[in-house]
Each structure stands twice: as C-alpha cells, then as structure tokens.
Design a protein around this motif. Structure first.
Motif, PDB file in Angstrom:
ATOM      1  N   HIS A   1     -14.136 -38.995 -43.752  1.00 50.62           N
ATOM      2  CA  HIS A   1     -15.352 -39.448 -44.419  1.00 50.62           C
ATOM      3  C   HIS A   1     -15.251 -39.358 -45.943  1.00 50.62           C
ATOM      4  N   LEU A   2     -14.384 -38.471 -46.437  1.00 55.60           N
ATOM      5  CA  LEU A   2     -14.239 -38.281 -47.877  1.00 55.60           C
ATOM      6  C   LEU A   2     -12.832 -38.655 -48.317  1.00 55.60           C
ATOM      7  N   HIS A   3     -12.748 -39.364 -49.431  1.00 58.04           N
ATOM      8  CA  HIS A   3     -11.427 -39.714 -49.957  1.00 58.04           C
ATOM      9  C   HIS A   3     -10.743 -38.475 -50.543  1.00 58.04           C
ATOM     10  N   ASN A   4     -11.514 -37.684 -51.278  1.00 60.57           N
ATOM     11  CA  ASN A   4     -10.980 -36.467 -51.891  1.00 60.57           C
ATOM     12  C   ASN A   4     -11.899 -35.304 -51.539  1.00 60.57           C
ATOM     13  N   ILE A   5     -11.538 -34.567 -50.514  1.00 60.66           N
ATOM     14  CA  ILE A   5     -12.376 -33.452 -50.090  1.00 60.66           C
ATOM     15  C   ILE A   5     -12.205 -32.285 -51.056  1.00 60.66           C
ATOM     16  N   ASP A   6     -13.313 -31.728 -51.503  1.00 63.09           N
ATOM     17  CA  ASP A   6     -13.293 -30.630 -52.469  1.00 63.09           C
ATOM     18  C   ASP A   6     -12.846 -29.340 -51.787  1.00 63.09           C
ATOM     19  N   ILE A   7     -12.082 -28.533 -52.504  1.00 63.07           N
ATOM     20  CA  ILE A   7     -11.554 -27.291 -51.936  1.00 63.07           C
ATOM     21  C   ILE A   7     -12.679 -26.339 -51.552  1.00 63.07           C
ATOM     22  N   ARG A   8     -13.826 -26.424 -52.245  1.00 66.22           N
ATOM     23  CA  ARG A   8     -14.966 -25.570 -51.906  1.00 66.22           C
ATOM     24  C   ARG A   8     -15.555 -25.951 -50.549  1.00 66.22           C
ATOM     25  N   VAL A   9     -15.525 -27.226 -50.243  1.00 64.64           N
ATOM     26  CA  VAL A   9     -15.964 -27.697 -48.925  1.00 64.64           C
ATOM     27  C   VAL A   9     -14.986 -27.220 -47.859  1.00 64.64           C
ATOM     28  N   VAL A  10     -13.705 -27.282 -48.171  1.00 64.11           N
ATOM     29  CA  VAL A  10     -12.667 -26.831 -47.237  1.00 64.11           C
ATOM     30  C   VAL A  10     -12.858 -25.350 -46.898  1.00 64.11           C
ATOM     31  N   HIS A  11     -13.080 -24.522 -47.906  1.00 67.22           N
ATOM     32  CA  HIS A  11     -13.245 -23.082 -47.683  1.00 67.22           C
ATOM     33  C   HIS A  11     -14.452 -22.790 -46.794  1.00 67.22           C
ATOM     34  N   LEU A  12     -15.554 -23.498 -47.035  1.00 66.06           N
ATOM     35  CA  LEU A  12     -16.758 -23.279 -46.235  1.00 66.06           C
ATOM     36  C   LEU A  12     -16.550 -23.763 -44.801  1.00 66.06           C
ATOM     37  N   ALA A  13     -15.856 -24.875 -44.650  1.00 68.81           N
ATOM     38  CA  ALA A  13     -15.549 -25.383 -43.307  1.00 68.81           C
ATOM     39  C   ALA A  13     -14.681 -24.385 -42.545  1.00 68.81           C
ATOM     40  N   ARG A  14     -13.754 -23.747 -43.233  1.00 70.09           N
ATOM     41  CA  ARG A  14     -12.900 -22.743 -42.588  1.00 70.09           C
ATOM     42  C   ARG A  14     -13.714 -21.552 -42.102  1.00 70.09           C
ATOM     43  N   GLN A  15     -14.677 -21.132 -42.895  1.00 67.72           N
ATOM     44  CA  GLN A  15     -15.518 -19.999 -42.494  1.00 67.72           C
ATOM     45  C   GLN A  15     -16.326 -20.334 -41.238  1.00 67.72           C
ATOM     46  N   ILE A  16     -16.852 -21.553 -41.184  1.00 68.58           N
ATOM     47  CA  ILE A  16     -17.604 -21.975 -39.995  1.00 68.58           C
ATOM     48  C   ILE A  16     -16.677 -22.051 -38.790  1.00 68.58           C
ATOM     49  N   HIS A  17     -15.515 -22.631 -38.985  1.00 65.82           N
ATOM     50  CA  HIS A  17     -14.553 -22.777 -37.885  1.00 65.82           C
ATOM     51  C   HIS A  17     -14.137 -21.410 -37.341  1.00 65.82           C
ATOM     52  N   GLU A  18     -13.983 -20.437 -38.218  1.00 71.39           N
ATOM     53  CA  GLU A  18     -13.610 -19.086 -37.785  1.00 71.39           C
ATOM     54  C   GLU A  18     -14.715 -18.453 -36.940  1.00 71.39           C
ATOM     55  N   ILE A  19     -15.970 -18.649 -37.347  1.00 75.15           N
ATOM     56  CA  ILE A  19     -17.098 -18.099 -36.583  1.00 75.15           C
ATOM     57  C   ILE A  19     -17.148 -18.711 -35.190  1.00 75.15           C
ATOM     58  N   VAL A  20     -17.054 -20.030 -35.130  1.00 77.92           N
ATOM     59  CA  VAL A  20     -17.161 -20.732 -33.846  1.00 77.92           C
ATOM     60  C   VAL A  20     -15.961 -20.429 -32.954  1.00 77.92           C
ATOM     61  N   SER A  21     -14.782 -20.351 -33.544  1.00 79.48           N
ATOM     62  CA  SER A  21     -13.562 -20.093 -32.764  1.00 79.48           C
ATOM     63  C   SER A  21     -13.561 -18.698 -32.155  1.00 79.48           C
ATOM     64  N   ALA A  22     -14.268 -17.771 -32.787  1.00 80.38           N
ATOM     65  CA  ALA A  22     -14.308 -16.396 -32.289  1.00 80.38           C
ATOM     66  C   ALA A  22     -15.238 -16.238 -31.091  1.00 80.38           C
ATOM     67  N   GLU A  23     -16.077 -17.255 -30.838  1.00 82.84           N
ATOM     68  CA  GLU A  23     -17.015 -17.196 -29.719  1.00 82.84           C
ATOM     69  C   GLU A  23     -16.331 -17.645 -28.433  1.00 82.84           C
TER      70      GLU A  23
END
Length: 201
Positions: free
Chosen positions: A162-184
C-alpha cells in the motif's frame, strides 16, 4: 449555476478548510507526559482523537492545496505519535478494528497508518483489563477478523503493497503489534484458544 451544481465545489472548499484547520491546529500538540489528578493523560487523549480526524483527511487525497501540504501533515502525525508515551491503562476501547483496516488499506500516508497502528497497539497492550466491549470477542480475535493481520505482518518486515516508501517508525510499531499477536495461542473459528501441548502441561 444551480445550487446542485455548486455542491461539489462547496464540498471541496469545506474539505480544504478542514485540512488547514487540523494540519495546523494546536489541538494536535501537547505536553504528553502530563497527568491529571485522576491519572489520565488528557493531552494524549485530545491529540489522539484530533490526529484521527487528520488521518481520515490524509486518506483522501482531495482537498489538499498541494502535495507538500499533505506531506507536511503526514510528517507532523509521525512526529506527534512518536512522542506519545506508553500509557499505564487504556484510554479508549473499540468494538471493531474495521475502520482502522480501511485506512491502512486505502491510505498512502505513513502518518495516517501510524495513527491506526498506535491505536491498535494501545488496546492490545491493555487487552487483559480492557477487552473488547462486545464481550463475545477479545481484541486479538477482532484483530484477526479485521484483515489487519497479514498487512501488519508484511509491514513488520519492512514491506507494504500500500505504501511506496514505508516509514521505519511504522515498521517498528507493526513489529510490536506482530509480537503481541504472535505470542497469543491460535484462535479457532469459534473464538476459543487452541490448546497446545505446552499449555496442556
């Protein structure tokens, strides 16, 4: 010119006024570490809800005076949300993540997407004490059903269709969400966690 033929122009002018108001408004800014007598972070609350309006405006490319104005508003959102502290309790609850999913899938703005991810991450962090108000579903299940899961997982790897240039701040936040969900534990179609051997023991 009839009143009906003027409506599109009026709509565009109104939208431009909204854009100017929220992209420059002081309601976005604040001292986000301040806590009131009830332990609430009022400045964060006010800024978060104002940022939500701006995120919706950013998702629609109409009404902006220039691409630079839109890019500046996007960067302002990124900088603001990065300043939000990790709150000790939930300041909001949601019945659905579908509105977030719509923005994440339709928006070309890193700022708008980061606002969505911050909201999702915030309620997921406090899901034990502030679960989904529908009671029949938890936030993890809501997240899985919203369509956000594969998008967030992709963003956590630094990619986005969806994004041509994804911002690293978005990447970091997405990783935090993915870690929470993956731990469930995995959730079945009926909404119950799957019992694993480790959990059974």
């Amino acid at each position: 010119m009839t009143e009906r033929s003027q409506l599109p122009l009026l709509t565009i002018l109104e939208r431009r006024n909204q854009v100017c108001l929220f992209s420059r408004s002081s309601c976005l800014d604040g001292v986000f570490t301040e806590v009131d007598s009830k332990g609430r972070y009022r400045e964060v609350e006010r800024s978060y809800f104002a940022a939500g309006i701006l995120s919706n405006l950013l998702t629609n490319t109409d009404g902006w005076e220039s691409e630079k104005q839109r890019e500046d508003a996007c960067e302002k959102l990124l900088e603001l949300i990065e300043q939000y502290p990790a709150l000790p309790s939930a300041m909001v609850s949601y019945k659905s993540f579908v509105p977030f999913s719509r923005i994440v899938q339709e928006s070309k703005s890193n700022g708008a997407i980061m606002w969505c991810l911050w909201g999702v991450h915030h309620v997921l962090q406090h899901r034990e004490k502030n679960n989904a108000p529908t009671y029949d579903k938890g936030y993890i299940e809501m997240f899985m059903e919203s369509g956000l899961s594969p998008i967030v997982e992709e963003m956590s790897r630094g990619h986005s269709r969806h994004l041509h240039n994804i911002d690293i701040r978005v990447v970091h936040l997405a990783r935090q969400i993915h870690e929470i969900v993956s731990a469930e534990p995995p959730i079945t179609a009926g909404g119950a966690p799957v019992m694993t051997l480790a959990a059974a023991n």
